[in-house]
Scaffold this motif. Structure first.
Motif, PDB file in Angstrom:
ATOM      1  N   LEU A 106      -8.376   2.850   1.031  1.00  0.00           N
ATOM      2  CA  LEU A 106      -7.124   2.134   0.845  1.00  0.00           C
ATOM      3  C   LEU A 106      -6.117   2.443   1.942  1.00  0.00           C
ATOM      4  CD1 LEU A 106      -6.740   2.503  -3.037  1.00  0.00           C
ATOM      5  CD2 LEU A 106      -7.891   0.715  -1.734  1.00  0.00           C
ATOM      6  N   LEU A 107      -5.662   3.696   2.025  1.00  0.00           N
ATOM      7  CA  LEU A 107      -4.625   4.022   2.996  1.00  0.00           C
ATOM      8  C   LEU A 107      -5.141   3.942   4.431  1.00  0.00           C
ATOM      9  CD1 LEU A 107      -1.767   4.990   3.650  1.00  0.00           C
ATOM     10  CD2 LEU A 107      -2.650   7.321   3.576  1.00  0.00           C
ATOM     11  N   GLY A 108      -6.337   4.482   4.696  1.00  0.00           N
ATOM     12  CA  GLY A 108      -6.854   4.491   6.061  1.00  0.00           C
ATOM     13  C   GLY A 108      -6.851   3.123   6.713  1.00  0.00           C
ATOM     14  N   PRO A 109      -7.448   2.106   6.080  1.00  0.00           N
ATOM     15  CA  PRO A 109      -7.400   0.764   6.666  1.00  0.00           C
ATOM     16  C   PRO A 109      -5.982   0.230   6.860  1.00  0.00           C
ATOM     17  CG  PRO A 109      -9.130   0.888   5.021  1.00  0.00           C
ATOM     18  CD  PRO A 109      -8.369   2.174   4.923  1.00  0.00           C
ATOM     19  N   VAL A 110      -5.055   0.596   5.943  1.00  0.00           N
ATOM     20  CA  VAL A 110      -3.664   0.165   6.096  1.00  0.00           C
ATOM     21  C   VAL A 110      -3.055   0.770   7.360  1.00  0.00           C
ATOM     22  CG1 VAL A 110      -1.335   0.486   5.145  1.00  0.00           C
ATOM     23  CG2 VAL A 110      -3.171  -0.376   3.694  1.00  0.00           C
ATOM     24  N   LEU A 111      -3.258   2.078   7.557  1.00  0.00           N
ATOM     25  CA  LEU A 111      -2.709   2.715   8.757  1.00  0.00           C
ATOM     26  C   LEU A 111      -3.348   2.145  10.019  1.00  0.00           C
ATOM     27  CD1 LEU A 111      -2.407   6.468   7.685  1.00  0.00           C
ATOM     28  CD2 LEU A 111      -0.565   4.804   7.993  1.00  0.00           C
ATOM     29  N   ASN A 112      -4.637   1.893   9.975  1.00  0.00           N
ATOM     30  CA  ASN A 112      -5.302   1.322  11.142  1.00  0.00           C
ATOM     31  C   ASN A 112      -4.757  -0.056  11.494  1.00  0.00           C
ATOM     32  OD1 ASN A 112      -7.106   3.443  11.729  1.00  0.00           O
ATOM     33  ND2 ASN A 112      -8.545   2.757  10.170  1.00  0.00           N
ATOM     34  N   ALA A 113      -4.374  -0.827  10.459  1.00  0.00           N
ATOM     35  CA  ALA A 113      -3.912  -2.196  10.686  1.00  0.00           C
ATOM     36  C   ALA A 113      -2.409  -2.287  10.927  1.00  0.00           C
ATOM     37  CB  ALA A 113      -4.295  -3.073   9.489  1.00  0.00           C
ATOM     38  N   PHE A 114      -1.617  -1.437  10.265  1.00  0.00           N
ATOM     39  CA  PHE A 114      -0.159  -1.601  10.286  1.00  0.00           C
ATOM     40  C   PHE A 114       0.603  -0.371  10.777  1.00  0.00           C
ATOM     41  CE2 PHE A 114      -1.843  -4.262   6.836  1.00  0.00           C
ATOM     42  CZ  PHE A 114      -1.315  -5.506   7.161  1.00  0.00           C
ATOM     43  N   GLU A 166      10.633  -3.279   7.170  1.00  0.00           N
ATOM     44  CA  GLU A 166      11.259  -3.274   5.852  1.00  0.00           C
ATOM     45  C   GLU A 166      11.044  -4.639   5.200  1.00  0.00           C
ATOM     46  OE1 GLU A 166      15.788  -2.946   4.583  1.00  0.00           O
ATOM     47  OE2 GLU A 166      14.965  -0.967   5.108  1.00  0.00           O
ATOM     48  N   GLY A 167      10.594  -4.618   3.946  1.00  0.00           N
ATOM     49  CA  GLY A 167      10.310  -5.859   3.235  1.00  0.00           C
ATOM     50  C   GLY A 167       8.906  -6.396   3.447  1.00  0.00           C
ATOM     51  N   GLU A 168       8.101  -5.704   4.260  1.00  0.00           N
ATOM     52  CA  GLU A 168       6.740  -6.161   4.535  1.00  0.00           C
ATOM     53  C   GLU A 168       5.712  -5.530   3.588  1.00  0.00           C
ATOM     54  OE1 GLU A 168       4.042  -6.975   8.564  1.00  0.00           O
ATOM     55  OE2 GLU A 168       5.346  -5.220   8.479  1.00  0.00           O
ATOM     56  N   GLY A 169       6.194  -4.765   2.610  1.00  0.00           N
ATOM     57  CA  GLY A 169       5.281  -4.041   1.735  1.00  0.00           C
ATOM     58  C   GLY A 169       4.350  -4.925   0.937  1.00  0.00           C
ATOM     59  N   TRP A 170       4.814  -6.132   0.559  1.00  0.00           N
ATOM     60  CA  TRP A 170       3.958  -7.001  -0.245  1.00  0.00           C
ATOM     61  C   TRP A 170       2.761  -7.508   0.555  1.00  0.00           C
ATOM     62  CZ3 TRP A 170       3.395  -7.286  -5.128  1.00  0.00           C
ATOM     63  CH2 TRP A 170       2.687  -8.346  -5.702  1.00  0.00           C
ATOM     64  N   SER A 171       2.980  -7.859   1.820  1.00  0.00           N
ATOM     65  CA  SER A 171       1.867  -8.313   2.669  1.00  0.00           C
ATOM     66  C   SER A 171       0.859  -7.185   2.871  1.00  0.00           C
ATOM     67  CB  SER A 171       2.394  -8.779   4.029  1.00  0.00           C
ATOM     68  OG  SER A 171       3.252  -9.881   3.880  1.00  0.00           O
ATOM     69  N   ILE A 172       1.358  -5.966   3.075  1.00  0.00           N
ATOM     70  CA  ILE A 172       0.469  -4.812   3.234  1.00  0.00           C
ATOM     71  C   ILE A 172      -0.304  -4.564   1.942  1.00  0.00           C
ATOM     72  CG2 ILE A 172       0.410  -2.321   3.644  1.00  0.00           C
ATOM     73  CD1 ILE A 172       2.888  -2.689   5.428  1.00  0.00           C
ATOM     74  N   THR A 173       0.389  -4.747   0.805  1.00  0.00           N
ATOM     75  CA  THR A 173      -0.259  -4.519  -0.486  1.00  0.00           C
ATOM     76  C   THR A 173      -1.395  -5.508  -0.720  1.00  0.00           C
ATOM     77  OG1 THR A 173       1.792  -3.644  -1.408  1.00  0.00           O
ATOM     78  CG2 THR A 173       0.136  -4.414  -2.975  1.00  0.00           C
ATOM     79  N   LYS A 174      -1.219  -6.757  -0.359  1.00  0.00           N
ATOM     80  CA  LYS A 174      -2.293  -7.741  -0.532  1.00  0.00           C
ATOM     81  C   LYS A 174      -3.508  -7.359   0.303  1.00  0.00           C
ATOM     82  CE  LYS A 174       0.075 -11.527   0.341  1.00  0.00           C
ATOM     83  NZ  LYS A 174       0.325 -12.978   0.488  1.00  0.00           N
ATOM     84  N   PHE A 175      -3.256  -6.870   1.520  1.00  0.00           N
ATOM     85  CA  PHE A 175      -4.354  -6.388   2.368  1.00  0.00           C
ATOM     86  C   PHE A 175      -5.070  -5.221   1.697  1.00  0.00           C
ATOM     87  CE2 PHE A 175      -5.702  -3.203   5.456  1.00  0.00           C
ATOM     88  CZ  PHE A 175      -6.504  -3.942   6.325  1.00  0.00           C
ATOM     89  N   LEU A 176      -4.299  -4.284   1.157  1.00  0.00           N
ATOM     90  CA  LEU A 176      -4.870  -3.099   0.518  1.00  0.00           C
ATOM     91  C   LEU A 176      -5.654  -3.475  -0.742  1.00  0.00           C
ATOM     92  CD1 LEU A 176      -3.155   0.300  -0.075  1.00  0.00           C
ATOM     93  CD2 LEU A 176      -4.059  -0.940  -2.029  1.00  0.00           C
ATOM     94  N   LEU A 177      -5.111  -4.400  -1.555  1.00  0.00           N
ATOM     95  CA  LEU A 177      -5.763  -4.743  -2.814  1.00  0.00           C
ATOM     96  C   LEU A 177      -7.093  -5.444  -2.597  1.00  0.00           C
ATOM     97  CD1 LEU A 177      -2.749  -5.841  -5.051  1.00  0.00           C
ATOM     98  CD2 LEU A 177      -4.067  -3.733  -5.176  1.00  0.00           C
TER      99      LEU A 177
END
Length: 398
Positions: free
Chosen positions: A96-104, A230-241
């Protein structure tokens, strides 16, 4: 896509098995591993061994430091590790977190966190669900107010798996109280030792402590710990989910259930006959095998759609999550039912190595707890009802 077996897959399995025979310490082996995570020190020790081999992040592509394995190879690796009784990895960090950090993530965030993640020195938990905001994450109320170079975080998270063992938490917070629900959410990385964080245990129905309530009382978090804008958390969350839906399919677990049922088929008795000679049992076993094979093909399909950035990937991930988690519940229940009278007893789990047991008791170790644990599989990661809504809405887009 091509669902034919990879001709090189058996050679890959043999390579993994050889590695496990040579490098998996005997004192780390936990046979019949259940759904909960291994002890923290075991996770760390095994992660370091895998990282030395270059296998510390099995699901990552080569460009991000992973082995670059195919979907079939990743599944085979997970299955062989499970069969060998290897410790679990930190799934929240790995998948979950690793791919998020790699992408964002920023270069500084990657440098600060990824090496420690790879070597098992920093373990993570996920701070998404709240009381009244479970599958409906957009309604979350934990807020982060800007104060110079910091955010001040106040609120509560719940069902925070392994928060009592985690070093850091990746956290969804509301940074804009006036914006549309999804638009006001940001993604923060928070050190669990920060003053103002309180963790309280929740004992679950499987009689384990892996869930927690987590409270934030004026917790100061550097702005540099925000992932994305800031405010981009929802887009990151969809990627993570999307990644979470694939991981909650838990295909190696389904295959483990099949293995347990095959063992019971010859060990358990229906009067004087082995259980496999009961027609109803044999038919259900055959059906579960067919359904597990279908899930295996679906995992590959979802991975291919995600790799191609297909708009159908999100909906297909939801379908996979629903079907796989419902199958987990059906199979784990049937495993316990197949134990007969022995299924009514909560035998010691596989982590309790010194517990002596007769053959049927040995087969029954931890299975009742596993069945109870899987009651939650259609809830965590987004309930089945929410997943069906996602699928229904996606039909209007095609």
């Amino acid at each position: 896509m091509d669902f034919q077996p990879d001709r090189n897959l058996e050679a890959f399995r043999q390579n993994v098995r050889a590695f496990l025979r040579e490098r998996l310490p005997a004192d780390l082996v936990r046979p019949l591993r259940t759904g909960t995570r291994s002890a923290r020190e075991d996770v760390t020790r095994w992660q370091r061994i895998l990282n030395e081999q270059g296998w510390g992040t099995p699901s990552w592509p080569a460009e991000h430091g992973g082995p670059g394995w195919s979907v079939q190879e990743r599944l085979a690796f997970d299955e062989e590790c499970m069969n060998a009784g290897a410790p679990t990895q930190d799934g929240g960090a790995q998948k979950l977190l690793g791919p998020v950090l790699n992408a964002f993530g920023t270069p500084e965030q990657k440098a600060a966190h990824l090496p420690l993640l790879l070597n098992g020195e920093r373990q993570w938990c996920q701070g998404f669900s709240e009381p009244g905001s479970g599958s409906d994450l957009a309604s979350l109320r934990t807020r982060a107010d800007r104060d110079g170079d910091h955010y001040v975080v106040n609120g509560q998270k719940i069902w925070t798996s392994y928060a009592h063992r985690a070093d850091w938490i990746f956290l969804l917070v509301r940074t804009d109280q006036e914006a549309k629900k999804q638009a006001g959410i940001s993604f923060l990385l928070v050190d669990m030792k920060t003053p103002g964080i309180t963790v309280r245990p929740i004992r679950s129905i499987d009689d384990c402590h892996h869930l927690n309530e987590t409270f934030f009382d004026n917790v100061r978090v550097p702005v540099t710990n925000r992932v994305g804008a800031e405010g981009e958390g929802w887009s990151i969350t969809k990627f993570l989910l999307n990644n979470e839906h694939a991981s909650t399919a838990d295909l190696p677990v389904l295959r483990r259930y099949l293995k347990q049922l095959r063992s019971l088929a010859v060990v358990a008795r229906d009067g004087a006959r082995p259980l496999i000679e009961r027609t109803s049992f044999a038919l259900r076993l055959a059906r579960f095998e067919a359904e597990t094979n279908a899930i295996a093909m679906m995992v590959q399909r979802v991975a291919a759609l995600e790799q191609d950035h297909s708009p159908a990937a999100h909906a297909m991930g939801s379908i996979l999550k629903v079907r796989a988690t419902e199958l987990q519940q059906q199979m784990s229940t049937f495993v316990v039912e197949s134990l007969g009278d022995h299924g009514a007893v909560a035998y010691p789990g596989p982590q309790e190595r010194d517990a002596a047991a007769l053959p049927m008791q040995e087969l029954g170790r931890g299975l009742a707890n596993e069945m109870f644990f899987r009651r939650a599989s259609t809830i965590y990661g987004g309930t089945s009802e929410v997943q069906r809504t996602i699928v229904a809405r996606s039909l209007f887009q095609f």
